[in-house]
Design a protein around this motif. Sequence first.
Motif, PDB file in Angstrom:
ATOM      1  N   ARG A 221       1.015  -1.123   0.167  1.00  0.00           N
ATOM      2  CA  ARG A 221       0.189   0.308  -0.129  1.00  0.00           C
ATOM      3  C   ARG A 221       1.185   1.164  -0.027  1.00  0.00           C
ATOM      4  O   ARG A 221       0.432   2.361  -0.596  1.00  0.00           O
ATOM      5  N   TRP A 222       2.143   1.193   0.420  1.00  0.00           N
ATOM      6  CA  TRP A 222       3.044   1.954   0.487  1.00  0.00           C
ATOM      7  C   TRP A 222       4.041   2.713  -0.628  1.00  0.00           C
ATOM      8  O   TRP A 222       4.346   3.755  -0.917  1.00  0.00           O
ATOM      9  N   ASP A 223       3.812   1.736  -1.285  1.00  0.00           N
ATOM     10  CA  ASP A 223       4.923   1.413  -2.292  1.00  0.00           C
ATOM     11  C   ASP A 223       4.463   1.052  -3.725  1.00  0.00           C
ATOM     12  O   ASP A 223       5.069   0.663  -4.544  1.00  0.00           O
ATOM     13  N   GLY A 224       3.047   0.200  -3.643  1.00  0.00           N
ATOM     14  CA  GLY A 224       2.750  -0.030  -5.200  1.00  0.00           C
ATOM     15  C   GLY A 224       2.488   0.784  -6.465  1.00  0.00           C
ATOM     16  O   GLY A 224       3.277   0.793  -7.585  1.00  0.00           O
ATOM     17  N   LEU A 225       2.367   1.672  -6.218  1.00  0.00           N
ATOM     18  CA  LEU A 225       2.581   2.799  -7.374  1.00  0.00           C
ATOM     19  C   LEU A 225       4.069   3.189  -7.975  1.00  0.00           C
ATOM     20  O   LEU A 225       4.278   3.593  -8.973  1.00  0.00           O
ATOM     21  N   ALA A 258      13.606   8.243  -6.320  1.00  0.00           N
ATOM     22  CA  ALA A 258      14.642   7.733  -5.402  1.00  0.00           C
ATOM     23  C   ALA A 258      14.156   8.250  -3.750  1.00  0.00           C
ATOM     24  O   ALA A 258      13.785   7.328  -3.257  1.00  0.00           O
ATOM     25  N   GLY A 259      13.870  10.146  -4.340  1.00  0.00           N
ATOM     26  CA  GLY A 259      13.197  10.297  -2.841  1.00  0.00           C
ATOM     27  C   GLY A 259      11.910  10.124  -2.690  1.00  0.00           C
ATOM     28  O   GLY A 259      11.873  10.105  -1.231  1.00  0.00           O
ATOM     29  N   ALA A 260      10.826   9.605  -3.308  1.00  0.00           N
ATOM     30  CA  ALA A 260       9.068   8.974  -2.941  1.00  0.00           C
ATOM     31  C   ALA A 260       9.448   7.938  -2.305  1.00  0.00           C
ATOM     32  O   ALA A 260       8.931   7.418  -1.766  1.00  0.00           O
ATOM     33  N   LEU A 261      10.483   7.003  -2.790  1.00  0.00           N
ATOM     34  CA  LEU A 261      10.979   5.762  -1.829  1.00  0.00           C
ATOM     35  C   LEU A 261      10.862   5.245  -0.785  1.00  0.00           C
ATOM     36  O   LEU A 261      10.691   5.098   0.227  1.00  0.00           O
ATOM     37  N   LEU A 262      12.278   6.459  -0.496  1.00  0.00           N
ATOM     38  CA  LEU A 262      13.118   7.041   0.683  1.00  0.00           C
ATOM     39  C   LEU A 262      11.915   7.506   1.583  1.00  0.00           C
ATOM     40  O   LEU A 262      11.576   6.775   2.507  1.00  0.00           O
ATOM     41  N   ALA A 263      10.417   8.146   0.887  1.00  0.00           N
ATOM     42  CA  ALA A 263       9.755   9.362   2.187  1.00  0.00           C
ATOM     43  C   ALA A 263       8.928   7.927   2.298  1.00  0.00           C
ATOM     44  O   ALA A 263       8.575   8.048   3.196  1.00  0.00           O
ATOM     45  N   ASN A 264       8.210   7.262   1.185  1.00  0.00           N
ATOM     46  CA  ASN A 264       6.935   6.177   1.532  1.00  0.00           C
ATOM     47  C   ASN A 264       7.682   5.109   2.677  1.00  0.00           C
ATOM     48  O   ASN A 264       6.885   4.932   3.130  1.00  0.00           O
ATOM     49  N   TRP A 265       9.180   4.258   2.014  1.00  0.00           N
ATOM     50  CA  TRP A 265       9.701   3.699   3.229  1.00  0.00           C
ATOM     51  C   TRP A 265       9.470   4.390   4.528  1.00  0.00           C
ATOM     52  O   TRP A 265       9.401   3.796   5.667  1.00  0.00           O
ATOM     53  N   ILE A 266       9.844   5.068   5.000  1.00  0.00           N
ATOM     54  CA  ILE A 266      10.317   5.527   6.147  1.00  0.00           C
ATOM     55  C   ILE A 266       9.079   6.260   6.926  1.00  0.00           C
ATOM     56  O   ILE A 266       8.630   5.680   7.949  1.00  0.00           O
ATOM     57  N   ALA A 267       7.887   6.432   5.800  1.00  0.00           N
ATOM     58  CA  ALA A 267       6.478   6.844   6.896  1.00  0.00           C
ATOM     59  C   ALA A 267       6.061   5.132   6.796  1.00  0.00           C
ATOM     60  O   ALA A 267       5.681   4.947   7.926  1.00  0.00           O
ATOM     61  N   GLU A 268       6.109   4.350   5.828  1.00  0.00           N
ATOM     62  CA  GLU A 268       5.338   3.350   6.245  1.00  0.00           C
ATOM     63  C   GLU A 268       6.095   2.275   7.652  1.00  0.00           C
ATOM     64  O   GLU A 268       5.589   2.282   9.027  1.00  0.00           O
ATOM     65  N   LEU A 269       7.515   3.123   7.782  1.00  0.00           N
ATOM     66  CA  LEU A 269       8.063   2.354   8.925  1.00  0.00           C
ATOM     67  C   LEU A 269       7.923   3.489  10.613  1.00  0.00           C
ATOM     68  O   LEU A 269       7.717   3.110  11.343  1.00  0.00           O
ATOM     69  N   ALA A 271       4.492   4.536  10.092  1.00  0.00           N
ATOM     70  CA  ALA A 271       2.941   4.139  10.572  1.00  0.00           C
ATOM     71  C   ALA A 271       3.600   2.820  11.364  1.00  0.00           C
ATOM     72  O   ALA A 271       2.129   2.515  12.553  1.00  0.00           O
ATOM     73  N   LEU A 272       4.391   2.197  11.918  1.00  0.00           N
ATOM     74  CA  LEU A 272       4.793   1.121  12.357  1.00  0.00           C
ATOM     75  C   LEU A 272       5.514   1.383  13.899  1.00  0.00           C
ATOM     76  O   LEU A 272       5.654   0.611  14.186  1.00  0.00           O
ATOM     77  N   GLY A 273       5.659   2.113  13.778  1.00  0.00           N
ATOM     78  CA  GLY A 273       6.572   2.751  15.063  1.00  0.00           C
ATOM     79  C   GLY A 273       7.746   2.046  15.097  1.00  0.00           C
ATOM     80  O   GLY A 273       7.975   2.141  16.208  1.00  0.00           O
ATOM     81  N   VAL A 275      11.091   4.536  13.087  1.00  0.00           N
ATOM     82  CA  VAL A 275      11.725   5.072  12.114  1.00  0.00           C
ATOM     83  C   VAL A 275      12.801   4.933  13.443  1.00  0.00           C
ATOM     84  O   VAL A 275      12.862   5.348  14.690  1.00  0.00           O
ATOM     85  N   THR A 276      13.764   4.237  13.626  1.00  0.00           N
ATOM     86  CA  THR A 276      15.201   3.940  14.128  1.00  0.00           C
ATOM     87  C   THR A 276      15.950   4.509  13.101  1.00  0.00           C
ATOM     88  O   THR A 276      16.143   4.506  11.998  1.00  0.00           O
ATOM     89  N   PRO A 277      17.238   5.201  13.518  1.00  0.00           N
ATOM     90  CA  PRO A 277      17.964   5.146  12.705  1.00  0.00           C
ATOM     91  C   PRO A 277      19.105   4.252  11.386  1.00  0.00           C
ATOM     92  O   PRO A 277      19.023   3.888  10.203  1.00  0.00           O
ATOM     93  N   ARG A 278      18.767   2.503  12.287  1.00  0.00           N
ATOM     94  CA  ARG A 278      19.229   1.570  11.581  1.00  0.00           C
ATOM     95  C   ARG A 278      18.155   1.100  10.989  1.00  0.00           C
ATOM     96  O   ARG A 278      18.452   0.444   9.532  1.00  0.00           O
ATOM     97  N   TYR A 279      16.923   1.226  10.680  1.00  0.00           N
ATOM     98  CA  TYR A 279      15.941   1.009   9.706  1.00  0.00           C
ATOM     99  C   TYR A 279      15.797   1.982   8.295  1.00  0.00           C
ATOM    100  O   TYR A 279      15.984   1.633   6.825  1.00  0.00           O
ATOM    101  N   VAL A 280      16.338   3.391   9.570  1.00  0.00           N
ATOM    102  CA  VAL A 280      15.929   4.247   8.261  1.00  0.00           C
ATOM    103  C   VAL A 280      16.899   4.179   6.518  1.00  0.00           C
ATOM    104  O   VAL A 280      16.966   4.083   5.787  1.00  0.00           O
ATOM    105  N   ALA A 281      18.764   3.701   7.778  1.00  0.00           N
ATOM    106  CA  ALA A 281      20.035   3.287   6.724  1.00  0.00           C
ATOM    107  C   ALA A 281      19.689   2.157   5.930  1.00  0.00           C
ATOM    108  O   ALA A 281      20.160   2.015   5.122  1.00  0.00           O
TER     109      ALA A 281
END
Length: 390
Positions: A221-225, A258-269, A271-273, A275-281
């Motif tokens: 749902r976060w990266d289908g498009l 590339a920017g949109a992928l990072l934005a949505n992947w981090i937004a998904e993180l 939403a799941l609570g 968002v940590t430096p490791r998971y962003v990395a």
Amino acid sequence: MSGRWGWLDGLRAVAVLLVVYAHLTRYVFTDLRAVTGEWLHAGPAGVMLFFLVSGYIIPASLEQHGDLRAFWISRALRLYPMYLVAIAAVVLLGGYTTSQPVTAAAGHATMLPFLLDVPLVTPVLWTLSYEMVFYLLVTALFTVRLHRASGPIAVLLAVLAVATAPLAGPRPGLVPLAAVVLMIGLGLVISGRRAASVAGGLLLGGLVVALLAIGQDPAHRWDGLLIVAVMFTGTAIYRADRGQTDWWPAILAITVVAGALLANWIAELHALGAVTPRYVARSVITLLVFGGAFAIGRLCRERRTPRWLSLIGVLSYSIYLIHHVLIQIGHRFLESALPGPVIAGCYLSAVFGLSWLTHRYVETPAQLLGRRARARQDGVSEPTRLKETL
């Protein structure tokens, strides 16, 4: 386009090896997976690399002859035989049951089951739903002569992906309607008549837009498009490489997607609570791995691809489908008490051996039929083809 592009085979090999690693290490070498999984999503990196390669090469396949009928015959004979073999293997060996066999069969026949709320016979088929979406969109754009706008389309999809995420989940009961629309639309676009082709393209485009908007599985749902945007980014790079467009649309597409992928992947993180430096990395590294692999492959395209890597790339479609079929029907072996290297060695030997056989006796004959069909189509008179100067 004649011959094989060795560097693309090399990239396909890297992609499929990443996917196999991601799935195999759920059973063996789990300690290694525990380490690498903290810093790299190997599976997503592999499939995103596949999508980039498809985006680069598929429009070239269509535009070489400017013939939608030959394109769809070629695509059907390239994908469906091995697709059906994998499905049949799982069903016959008891790895799939459903209370709605007709709906499941119809959904899989469209190659869009992932967007139609149909349980997949084998999980890896989800990527083929997005492949089909891309083919349908490319076809629709070709009929209305907008197929060279790949860069702007990638940017538009990326912006929409960020603005609309998370997308709506799949709607049940769409299989009959989607199947009918797909058959009518494809029938019109391969008819050879300009007006009918345009009408069919618009119909297929409408189907795809609807499914992307309301048919996303929760996993995407976060990266289908954005998956589709990645494929159009590959197309934009191809057009720039071939001198069909300037480089700025491709560079813009690469940057925005590339920017949109990072934005949505981090937004998904978020939403799941999680968002940590490791998971962003990990998100950044995953992006760099598949994007960097493609960039390196393209830069080295004039060099000879190692033969073993090229062979894996040639077999990659069979490997991709077979490796998970073997997991489904042989998971007890993978979960056995045998040493990890023994399990992995036996499993990989089976995967590569069976993949060679299916490529030799399933894929290759079907591809030869496709080439013959295309050769016959090349002899069809001009008024019966949707042709344009490229």
